[in-house]
Scaffold this active site. Structure first.
Site, PDB file in Angstrom:
ATOM      1  N   GLU A 133      -2.233  11.849  -8.559  1.00 55.83           N
ATOM      2  CA  GLU A 133      -1.635  13.134  -8.925  1.00 55.83           C
ATOM      3  C   GLU A 133      -2.199  13.656 -10.244  1.00 55.83           C
ATOM      4  O   GLU A 133      -2.121  13.002 -11.276  1.00 55.83           O
ATOM      5  CB  GLU A 133      -0.114  12.989  -9.007  1.00 55.83           C
ATOM      6  CG  GLU A 133       0.506  12.824  -7.640  1.00 55.83           C
ATOM      7  CD  GLU A 133       2.001  12.584  -7.670  1.00 55.83           C
ATOM      8  OE1 GLU A 133       2.635  12.806  -6.632  1.00 55.83           O
ATOM      9  OE2 GLU A 133       2.521  12.157  -8.717  1.00 55.83           O
ATOM     10  N   THR A 145      11.835  20.291  -6.711  1.00 57.18           N
ATOM     11  CA  THR A 145      12.114  21.729  -6.630  1.00 57.18           C
ATOM     12  C   THR A 145      10.869  22.577  -6.539  1.00 57.18           C
ATOM     13  O   THR A 145      10.961  23.758  -6.272  1.00 57.18           O
ATOM     14  CB  THR A 145      12.937  22.165  -7.861  1.00 57.18           C
ATOM     15  OG1 THR A 145      12.241  21.784  -9.054  1.00 57.18           O
ATOM     16  CG2 THR A 145      14.307  21.521  -7.852  1.00 57.18           C
ATOM     17  N   THR A 202       0.871  -1.168   0.000  1.00 54.34           N
ATOM     18  CA  THR A 202       0.000   0.000   0.000  1.00 54.34           C
ATOM     19  C   THR A 202       0.906   1.214   0.000  1.00 54.34           C
ATOM     20  O   THR A 202       2.115   1.080  -0.096  1.00 54.34           O
ATOM     21  CB  THR A 202      -0.950  -0.001   1.210  1.00 54.34           C
ATOM     22  OG1 THR A 202      -1.693   1.199   1.203  1.00 54.34           O
ATOM     23  CG2 THR A 202      -0.197  -0.123   2.509  1.00 54.34           C
ATOM     24  N   ASN A 220       5.108  16.044 -11.463  1.00 53.61           N
ATOM     25  CA  ASN A 220       6.300  15.204 -11.348  1.00 53.61           C
ATOM     26  C   ASN A 220       7.493  15.736 -12.116  1.00 53.61           C
ATOM     27  O   ASN A 220       8.608  15.248 -11.949  1.00 53.61           O
ATOM     28  CB  ASN A 220       5.974  13.780 -11.788  1.00 53.61           C
ATOM     29  CG  ASN A 220       5.139  13.060 -10.742  1.00 53.61           C
ATOM     30  OD1 ASN A 220       5.646  12.652  -9.714  1.00 53.61           O
ATOM     31  ND2 ASN A 220       3.836  12.941 -10.992  1.00 53.61           N
TER      32      ASN A 220
END
Length: 407
Positions: free
Chosen positions: A276, A407, A189, A402
């Site tokens: 994402e 940064t 997970t 990504n």
């Protein structure tokens, strides 16, 4: 079984407290980066871990600490994975020692986890300096703060709790989790911590965890990348005072497994939903397979297809991409028997019959696929095997997030 949603997260079960603070691992002072869960009563503990050959140092230390099947606390930092660091084991061990000293427990009774950037040195200083504040933050209302403390690119908190009964005794279970990217099936997970006041022997707790994780977290994929730090931990302190579950053949064990499956399914779906850059949750259910193993392989194959995920982002009913993903699944079946349909709150539509296209309204399909939760139903028409997998669409924002993650 009567499973009811309740509030409280990991603090909902009797005897658990939690907290979270910003200690300075993250530069952003508005985000908590250190979390703690604690039970004064010793807990049976069960874990599963990433299957990546590169493993975060906290996993190595946790595996050693839970070898005796007991634990009393979980400490977790975000902002740094403590992975691929020369002194990673030392840092993870120190985190347990600091936690143990502050709580007055043995360091070996501490589960340690980390999440964040890989390959960046992790200083023990902010953790040491923040430990007293962290312990002072412990509260029976502290689950939400702990949940925030383990988040990275997550856009919302994954926090749940349920009530249920075991042998007629009221019991509770809570969960917090983080997970948004670097998520792929067959690992364990992301980071998920479950607490319960059920009394159960450690061997059966581990058996239940392995079984449930296989059908929930291992059926989630966001991007095809298996993380280095994935860990699932379940603590059971027995404060519900139910008769101790000691037989896998008992009704009590089945009741416990049903509750664990319920809460892990909630977490899994929300991790996929919060992938994402994602705008849609994809839920692929396969029925009619010759066995469960084939159903699981097919479902995961579809939700892992980048082409299909991109089509869902564009609300394009490109069912051929579903058939393509089914076709390269490593399993034996007759593709000419396969039916496919799409569904959402806007309705449902059949798009493929017996492995071939069929007439359908593109306008209706578009309307269905513009919703934020899409069900893909695949009938293999070849048996009684079934399984469900969860994923998300593939968007422009995934690359943006990504492209500059460090940064």
């Amino acid at each position: 079984m009567n499973i009811q949603p309740i509030g409280g997260g990991v603090c909902a079960p009797q005897g658990f407290a939690a907290g979270g603070i910003h200690c300075g691992i993250r530069k952003n002072k508005t985000k908590r980066d250190l979390a703690l869960i604690y039970s004064k009563t010793p807990c049976a503990v069960a874990c599963t871990y990433t299957q990546n050959k590169v493993k975060g140092a906290p996993i190595t230390v946790t595996m050693q600490n839970v070898a005796d099947d007991t634990a009393k606390a979980i400490i977790c930092n975000s902002g740094n994975a403590n992975t691929c660091n020369a002194n990673g084991i030392e840092i993870a061990t120190q985190m347990c020692e600091l936690t143990g000293k502050a709580l007055g427990i043995a360091p070996a009774d501490v589960v340690v986890a980390s999440t964040g950037v890989i390959g960046q040195p992790l200083s023990i200083e902010p953790i040491a300096q923040g430990m007293q504040q962290l312990v002072q933050s412990l509260s029976t209302q502290g689950s939400s703060d702990a949940c925030e403390g383990i988040m990275t690119t997550d856009t919302f908190k994954k926090e749940f709790a349920i009530s249920f009964t075991v042998d007629g005794v009221p019991c509770k279970m809570g969960a917090i989790a983080k997970g948004s990217g670097m998520i792929h099936p067959n690992m364990a997970t992301m980071l998920a911590f479950v607490t319960t006041d059920v009394a159960i022997v450690p061997a059966l707790l581990q058996k239940a965890v392995w079984s449930v994780v296989s059908d929930t977290f291992n059926m989630v994929s966001v991007d095809g990348d298996t993380s280095t730090n994935d860990m699932f931990t379940c603590l059971a302190n027995g404060e519900a005072n139910n008769p101790v579950i000691s037989s896998a053949d008992s009704t009590a064990y089945q009741e416990f497994c049903a509750a664990l499956y319920h809460i892990c399914t909630l977490v899994s779906k929300n991790i996929a939903k919060d992938g994402e850059g994602a705008t849609k949750l994809l839920e692929c259910t396969v029925t009619g397979a010759s066995d469960k193993a084939i159903a699981k392989k097919v479902a995961k194959s579809v939700i892992c297809s980048s082409l299909f995920k991109a089509a869902m982002f564009g609300s394009d009913a490109n069912w051929g991409r579903v058939l393509c993903a089914i076709g390269y699944t490593d399993a034996e079946f007759d593709i000419t028997k396969v039916d496919v349909s799409f569904a959402s709150q806007a309705g449902s539509i059949a798009v493929c019959k017996n492995g071939a296209g069929m007439e359908f309204s593109e306008d209706k399909a578009k309307q269905i696929l513009t919703q934020d939760t899409i069900q893909i139903t695949i009938d293999m028409n070849d048996g009684a095997g079934s399984a469900t997998a969860w994923g998300c669409d593939l968007t422009y924002d995934y690359v943006k997030i990504n492209g500059d993650y460090r940064t």
